[in-house]
Design a protein around this motif. Structure first.
Motif, PDB file in Angstrom:
ATOM      1  N   LYS A  42     -19.001  80.048   9.885  1.00  0.00           N
ATOM      2  CA  LYS A  42     -18.863  78.807  10.628  1.00  0.00           C
ATOM      3  C   LYS A  42     -18.042  79.072  11.892  1.00  0.00           C
ATOM      4  O   LYS A  42     -17.063  79.799  11.888  1.00  0.00           O
TER       5      LYS A  42
ATOM      6  N   ASP B 205     -25.581  71.540   3.747  1.00  0.00           N
ATOM      7  CA  ASP B 205     -24.673  72.355   4.562  1.00  0.00           C
ATOM      8  C   ASP B 205     -24.411  71.676   5.896  1.00  0.00           C
ATOM      9  O   ASP B 205     -25.125  70.757   6.309  1.00  0.00           O
TER      10      ASP B 205
ATOM     11  N   ALA C 297     -25.879  77.990  10.416  1.00  0.00           N
ATOM     12  CA  ALA C 297     -24.748  78.620  11.093  1.00  0.00           C
ATOM     13  C   ALA C 297     -25.030  78.683  12.581  1.00  0.00           C
ATOM     14  O   ALA C 297     -26.181  78.859  13.002  1.00  0.00           O
ATOM     15  N   TRP C 298     -23.974  78.526  13.367  1.00  0.00           N
ATOM     16  CA  TRP C 298     -24.112  78.628  14.819  1.00  0.00           C
ATOM     17  C   TRP C 298     -24.224  80.104  15.181  1.00  0.00           C
ATOM     18  O   TRP C 298     -23.341  80.896  14.905  1.00  0.00           O
TER      19      TRP C 298
ATOM     20  N   VAL D  11     -15.049  78.005   4.393  1.00  0.00           N
ATOM     21  CA  VAL D  11     -14.806  77.969   5.829  1.00  0.00           C
ATOM     22  C   VAL D  11     -13.356  78.350   6.114  1.00  0.00           C
ATOM     23  O   VAL D  11     -12.452  78.019   5.340  1.00  0.00           O
TER      24      VAL D  11
ATOM     25  N   ASP E 182     -17.482  72.695   6.754  1.00  0.00           N
ATOM     26  CA  ASP E 182     -17.107  73.324   8.018  1.00  0.00           C
ATOM     27  C   ASP E 182     -15.838  72.653   8.523  1.00  0.00           C
ATOM     28  O   ASP E 182     -15.471  71.557   8.069  1.00  0.00           O
TER      29      ASP E 182
ATOM     30  N   GLU F 119     -28.277  77.331   4.154  1.00  0.00           N
ATOM     31  CA  GLU F 119     -27.141  77.664   5.029  1.00  0.00           C
ATOM     32  C   GLU F 119     -27.578  77.429   6.458  1.00  0.00           C
ATOM     33  O   GLU F 119     -28.681  77.835   6.865  1.00  0.00           O
TER      34      GLU F 119
ATOM     35  N   CYS G 171     -22.777  72.672  10.002  1.00  0.00           N
ATOM     36  CA  CYS G 171     -22.178  73.601  10.966  1.00  0.00           C
ATOM     37  C   CYS G 171     -21.803  72.839  12.222  1.00  0.00           C
ATOM     38  O   CYS G 171     -22.350  71.764  12.516  1.00  0.00           O
TER      39      CYS G 171
END
Length: 524
Positions: free
Chosen positions: A2, A348, A60-61, A227, A296, A58, A350
């Motif tokens: 994250k 999830d 994610a950035w 996180v 996050d 999941e 993010c």
């Protein structure tokens, strides 16, 4: 991993088209505004980035400012948040998907010198044994290559974890479930029921608490979210059994109590256990359970009401929870609940560096809630601060923070909704192959004593070994008062197509006192 939050978005509504366009360094968001969440002073826009996904587990950035995501069936993709265009990066044929199993956690390294993606998935061996694998891939612009298995550990039909994070000091953190065996969790010789810490090449860091072991913390049942905060604190969300879902602050060598303690050690047996085996209590626990999922950290000033908070998605409760932290970011001071039931199960979350929040729904998984999946589930949804004074389209629905409401029709209905409905469903039909139907169930409609003992003691997979590998399992509800057990069993036995006698409180008390042993040894 994250990503932490730094800057802000500028937003602009495209006139006459009903489309919301956000200007950020020249990039426009093409998705229409679907709703507004009204906070104290901030209006938060709601829009769908991409739909028709199959259980994104999941999100994610990524290092390319796109959202990287796993889907439970075994694919890794990324989506441009401005356009919604999806790019498939990898399909992993070794993934075994069944119920909660499949391609699960992922962490993407932001270090250009170490361009790695770490994923965790379940695999079915030729001998039908289940394992969890932590695998490292190397990424280029649109390719994941050179898979390297860093770790393989025993799995099971449930309780496999598994989230992956990257620590501030450049280590891989993996959460592992207890593999449906609670005795694994406190045992330092087992790597199930733990958080694990590894170097990027899979070797054991020299400063791990147990020499030669990846174990970082122990006593976990089934962690579902990980996180780090900017202060270096590692938070984890965790599924309890019948009670006490948790958020924990993970520390080196700490013991979190499972299976001897659930939540705060507030029952007699737990207190005695804690006297002999000191443990670290959770920062927060929920009973009835909410099934916490991904988390996050939100540190942006773009949504000041949520600044310095842990954002938590829930499955059973189907909501977004904002857990406000103290200044040191080590204590939860307040919880606020949003979107209860609106989007369904939230798997999830993010956060982008600019302060936008993305949530992934999980309505096409093995245990959907009432009314889901919707026609275009699953989705990744964007939450973003709107500009003060910005002109908005007419008739946009406005949401506010809500507290979950339980209709008090009867005590039995309330207890059923709190503890039974998520598995056995509002109509009592259950989930085929996972949770038995209570409607027209001969055992439910049979003798009272075996039914009461099952509720008090629970039922394990070993108790139903003759069934399929997903045979009936149920946690113990002996912590409930006799009045509550009598009420919920009476409700079940008189609901839907069941028309049996109710069960008196005195019968529950007598049956509990007898301690009649394993219900499977009794004649029905």
């Amino acid at each position: 991993m994250k990503q932490l939050i730094t800057n802000g978005w500028m937003l602009l509504l495209a006139a006459g088209a009903g489309m919301l366009a956000s200007c950020h360094r020249g990039a426009a968001f093409e998705q229409p505004l679907e709703g507004i969440l009204q906070l104290d002073s901030t209006k938060v826009g709601i829009s769908t980035i991409i739909s028709d996904l199959n259980v994104p587990w999941e999100i994610a950035w990524g290092p390319d400012s796109q959202i990287w995501f796993t889907e439970q069936g075994g694919t890794i993709s990324k989506v441009d948040p401005h356009t919604g265009r999806k790019k498939l990066l990898l399909t992993i044929p070794e993934v075994y998907r069944q119920r909660t199993l499949g391609l699960l956690g992922m962490a993407v390294s932001a270090d250009k010198a170490q361009p790695y993606v770490f994923v965790d998935y379940t695999h079915l061996n030729k001998d039908s044994s289940i394992v969890s694998r932590l695998v490292r891939y190397t990424y280029t612009a649109d390719t994941l290559k050179d898979p390297l298995v860093l770790l393989e550990l025993p799995g099971n039909t449930g309780h496999n974890g598994s989230r992956v994070a990257i620590s501030p000091d450049g280590k891989v953190i993996l959460s592992t479930g207890d593999a449906a065996n609670g005795l694994n969790a406190p045992d330092t010789a087992s790597i199930n029921g733990k958080t694990l810490r590894l170097n990027f090449d899979g070797s054991i860091p020299a400063d791990n608490p147990y020499p030669g072991s990846p174990v970082w913390s122990r006593g976990h049942r089934n962690i579902q979210g990980l996180v780090y905060t900017p202060q270096g604190h590692l938070f984890a969300s965790e599924h309890g059994d019948a009670t006490d879902d948790e958020v924990n602050l993970i520390r080196k060598k700490a013991f979190y109590g499972w299976p001897g303690v659930e939540g705060y050690a507030d029952r007699a047996g737990e207190k005695a256990y804690a006297d002999s085996f000191p443990f670290t209590p959770p920062l927060k626990a929920w009973t009835p359970t909410i099934a916490p999922a991904g988390i996050d950290y939100y540190g942006s000033a773009r949504i000041p009401e949520w600044q310095n908070s842990i954002l938590l998605g829930t499955l059973k409760a189907a909501s977004l929870r904002v857990l406000k932290l103290n200044h040191a970011a080590g204590t939860i001071t307040r919880e606020t609940i949003y979107f209860s039931g609106k989007f369904g199960r939230i798997r999830d979350i993010c956060v982008s560096p600019e302060g936008d929040i993305y949530i992934a729904t999980s309505n096409r998984d093995w245990n959907p809630g009432k009314g889901f999946p919707l026609p275009h589930d699953d989705r990744i949804i964007r939450l973003h601060a709107l500009e003060t004074g910005e002109h908005l389209p007419a008739n946009i629905p406005v949401e506010k923070a809500t507290m979950p409401v339980v209709a008090v029709a009867s005590k039995g209905a309330v207890v059923y909704k709190s503890y039974c409905e998520a598995c056995h469903k509002p109509d009592g039909k259950g989930v085929p192959g996972s949770f038995p139907a209570l409607d027209q169930n001969p055992f439910v409609n049979g003798a009272a004593a075996p039914l009461i003992q099952t509720v008090i003691k629970g039922r394990t997979g070993a108790d139903k070994a003759k069934n399929s590998r997903y045979g009936e399992q149920m946690p113990a509800f002996g912590f409930l008062a006799d009045e509550d057990i009598a009420a919920v069993l009476s409700y079940i036995r008189t609901s839907w197509s069941n028309h049996q006698d109710s069960i008196a409180v005195s019968v529950v008390a007598q049956t509990r006192a007898r301690g009649a042993g394993n219900v499977l040894n009794e004649k029905k």
